[in-house]
Design a protein around this motif. Structure first.
Motif, PDB file in Angstrom:
ATOM      1  N   ILE B  43      -2.125   3.244   6.929  1.00 20.33           N
ATOM      2  CA  ILE B  43      -1.213   2.127   7.197  1.00 20.33           C
ATOM      3  C   ILE B  43      -1.996   0.817   7.304  1.00 20.33           C
ATOM      4  CG2 ILE B  43       0.491   1.220   8.835  1.00 20.33           C
ATOM      5  CD1 ILE B  43       1.277   4.156   9.432  1.00 20.33           C
ATOM      6  N   LYS B  44      -3.167   0.880   7.938  1.00 18.52           N
ATOM      7  CA  LYS B  44      -4.022  -0.315   7.998  1.00 18.52           C
ATOM      8  C   LYS B  44      -4.380  -0.799   6.591  1.00 18.52           C
ATOM      9  CE  LYS B  44      -7.571  -0.360  10.819  1.00 18.52           C
ATOM     10  NZ  LYS B  44      -8.784   0.166  11.528  1.00 18.52           N
ATOM     11  N   LEU B  45      -4.700   0.151   5.716  1.00 20.56           N
ATOM     12  CA  LEU B  45      -5.107  -0.227   4.357  1.00 20.56           C
ATOM     13  C   LEU B  45      -3.937  -0.837   3.592  1.00 20.56           C
ATOM     14  CD1 LEU B  45      -7.148  -0.351   2.069  1.00 20.56           C
ATOM     15  CD2 LEU B  45      -6.675   2.075   1.590  1.00 20.56           C
ATOM     16  N   ALA B  46      -2.763  -0.209   3.674  1.00 24.44           N
ATOM     17  CA  ALA B  46      -1.602  -0.742   2.962  1.00 24.44           C
ATOM     18  C   ALA B  46      -1.247  -2.145   3.474  1.00 24.44           C
ATOM     19  CB  ALA B  46      -0.409   0.203   3.118  1.00 24.44           C
ATOM     20  N   ALA B  47      -1.268  -2.338   4.786  1.00 23.53           N
ATOM     21  CA  ALA B  47      -0.958  -3.660   5.346  1.00 23.53           C
ATOM     22  C   ALA B  47      -1.980  -4.689   4.893  1.00 23.53           C
ATOM     23  CB  ALA B  47      -0.914  -3.574   6.873  1.00 23.53           C
ATOM     24  N   THR B  48      -3.231  -4.286   4.873  1.00 26.28           N
ATOM     25  CA  THR B  48      -4.291  -5.203   4.424  1.00 26.28           C
ATOM     26  C   THR B  48      -4.077  -5.611   2.975  1.00 26.28           C
ATOM     27  OG1 THR B  48      -5.910  -4.261   5.954  1.00 26.28           O
ATOM     28  CG2 THR B  48      -6.782  -5.381   4.014  1.00 26.28           C
ATOM     29  N   GLU B  49      -3.759  -4.635   2.125  1.00 28.17           N
ATOM     30  CA  GLU B  49      -3.577  -4.950   0.706  1.00 28.17           C
ATOM     31  C   GLU B  49      -2.363  -5.867   0.499  1.00 28.17           C
ATOM     32  OE1 GLU B  49      -5.720  -4.291  -1.526  1.00 28.17           O
ATOM     33  OE2 GLU B  49      -6.973  -2.856  -0.460  1.00 28.17           O
ATOM     34  N   ALA B  50      -1.283  -5.627   1.240  1.00 23.45           N
ATOM     35  CA  ALA B  50      -0.104  -6.480   1.107  1.00 23.45           C
ATOM     36  C   ALA B  50      -0.427  -7.913   1.538  1.00 23.45           C
ATOM     37  CB  ALA B  50       1.053  -5.911   1.930  1.00 23.45           C
ATOM     38  N   CYS B  51      -1.162  -8.053   2.629  1.00 23.60           N
ATOM     39  CA  CYS B  51      -1.519  -9.396   3.109  1.00 23.60           C
ATOM     40  C   CYS B  51      -2.514 -10.075   2.169  1.00 23.60           C
ATOM     41  CB  CYS B  51      -2.109  -9.306   4.517  1.00 23.60           C
ATOM     42  SG  CYS B  51      -0.923  -8.762   5.742  1.00 23.60           S
ATOM     43  N   THR B  52      -3.411  -9.296   1.603  1.00 24.95           N
ATOM     44  CA  THR B  52      -4.371  -9.865   0.652  1.00 24.95           C
ATOM     45  C   THR B  52      -3.639 -10.447  -0.548  1.00 24.95           C
ATOM     46  OG1 THR B  52      -6.094  -8.333   1.345  1.00 24.95           O
ATOM     47  CG2 THR B  52      -6.349  -9.324  -0.835  1.00 24.95           C
ATOM     48  N   ASN B  53      -2.607  -9.752  -1.017  1.00 28.39           N
ATOM     49  CA  ASN B  53      -1.812 -10.288  -2.123  1.00 28.39           C
ATOM     50  C   ASN B  53      -1.211 -11.634  -1.760  1.00 28.39           C
ATOM     51  OD1 ASN B  53      -2.251  -8.253  -3.964  1.00 28.39           O
ATOM     52  ND2 ASN B  53      -0.429  -7.084  -3.391  1.00 28.39           N
ATOM     53  N   VAL B  54      -0.721 -11.757  -0.518  1.00 32.80           N
ATOM     54  CA  VAL B  54      -0.143 -13.029  -0.095  1.00 32.80           C
ATOM     55  C   VAL B  54      -1.202 -14.128  -0.119  1.00 32.80           C
ATOM     56  CG1 VAL B  54       0.953 -14.277   1.790  1.00 32.80           C
ATOM     57  CG2 VAL B  54       1.616 -11.906   1.321  1.00 32.80           C
ATOM     58  N   VAL B  55      -2.355 -13.836   0.485  1.00 34.60           N
ATOM     59  CA  VAL B  55      -3.402 -14.861   0.585  1.00 34.60           C
ATOM     60  C   VAL B  55      -3.877 -15.290  -0.802  1.00 34.60           C
ATOM     61  CG1 VAL B  55      -5.745 -15.333   1.405  1.00 34.60           C
ATOM     62  CG2 VAL B  55      -4.142 -14.083   2.862  1.00 34.60           C
ATOM     63  N   LEU B  56      -4.014 -14.324  -1.700  1.00 35.60           N
ATOM     64  CA  LEU B  56      -4.579 -14.646  -3.012  1.00 35.60           C
ATOM     65  C   LEU B  56      -3.567 -15.277  -3.961  1.00 35.60           C
ATOM     66  CD1 LEU B  56      -6.835 -11.547  -3.817  1.00 35.60           C
ATOM     67  CD2 LEU B  56      -7.564 -13.849  -3.174  1.00 35.60           C
TER      68      LEU B  56
END
Lengths: 123, 137
Positions: B43-56
């Motif tokens: 869950i940490k990894l999925a949340a991180t990837e979703a947020c990374t998409n937003v930032v990038l």
């Protein structure tokens, strides 16, 4: 609060460059990892030790793949250390992405040095 | 019926340092729900990837914007909504990264939907099965 990841890079007198990562790493530390890889250059064989790392995401994998690609272009030894005691989340992301079959992964720095030395002398 | 953990909403700037804030929040929710360590990691990894998409990608070039996280906890599952109010879904630029973010999220979730957010932007809804039920009160 930010990620707690640390990156320590050493160019040892033994002729090996080692990047030891610890803690959690994501987009916030990916530029630092990329810079350390760039700074170390290709003069020495490179080992990236992930044994003390507790989290990496696809941003970090992207930097590692870039490092591997450059090493292969220059025929320079490059390996990752991911031992039995490493955090399971690290092995999991490598397996989910299939990158565990792309990177040379070793159980310890000594094992990596032995294998990569053989590779260097064979090429 | 077991007690549900309170829903959580978090709004942070869409910058790289915010990703760890969301990851640590999600980790705390998961642990409070009694998820095992592998589930917490996923869950940490999925949340991180979703947020990374937003930032990038969400606010390319604008220099500001936010990441909104809504967490809805149930007895057997956790639903995370990661929302931005940026440019919306666009073809992934190939210049940076491996393009592994969304495939990873898809692999880690029991269901995934990506829709246009109210007011513009993108909303990624991720549902995770919690391996262990929350402890009895």
């Amino acid at each position: 609060v930010t990620g707690n990841g640390r990156i320590e890079a050493t160019a040892a007198e033994t002729g090996w460059s080692v990047i030891a990562m610890s803690g959690e790493h994501d987009l916030s530390t990916a530029p630092e990892l990329r810079a350390r890889l760039h700074d170390l250059g290709d003069a020495n064989p490179l080992i990236i030790d992930l044994d003390q790392t507790t989290f990496v995401d696809s941003s970090i994998l992207g930097v590692l793949v870039g490092g591997l690609r450059r090493a292969r272009e220059r025929n320079a030894p490059f390996g990752l250390v991911l031992g039995a005691e490493a955090h399971p989340a690290i092995r999991r992301i490598f397996e989910l992405t299939g990158l565990h079959e792309v990177f040379p992964i070793f159980a310890s720095r000594a094992e990596a040095q032995a294998a990569l030395s053989a590779q260097g002398s064979a090429s | 019926m077991t007690a549900q953990a309170a829903d959580v909403t978090l709004v942070v700037p869409a910058v790289p340092d915010s990703i760890a804030v969301i990851r640590q929040t999600v980790s705390g929710i998961c642990e409070a729900l009694g998820a095992d360590s592998r589930t917490v990691g996923d869950i940490k990894l999925a949340a991180t990837e979703a947020c990374t998409n937003v930032v990038l990608h969400a606010y390319a070039g604008s220099g500001d914007g936010t990441i909104e996280l809504d967490a809805h906890a149930g007895p057997d599952e956790l639903r995370l909504l990661v929302r931005d109010h940026g440019a919306g879904m666009t073809p992934a630029p190939l210049a940076e990264g491996l393009g592994l973010g969304l495939p990873l999220i898809a692999a880690l979730t029991s269901s995934l939907t990506i829709v246009e957010a109210d007011g513009g932007g993108t909303e990624v809804s991720m549902t995770f099965a919690l391996r262990d039920p929350p402890p009895e009160p």
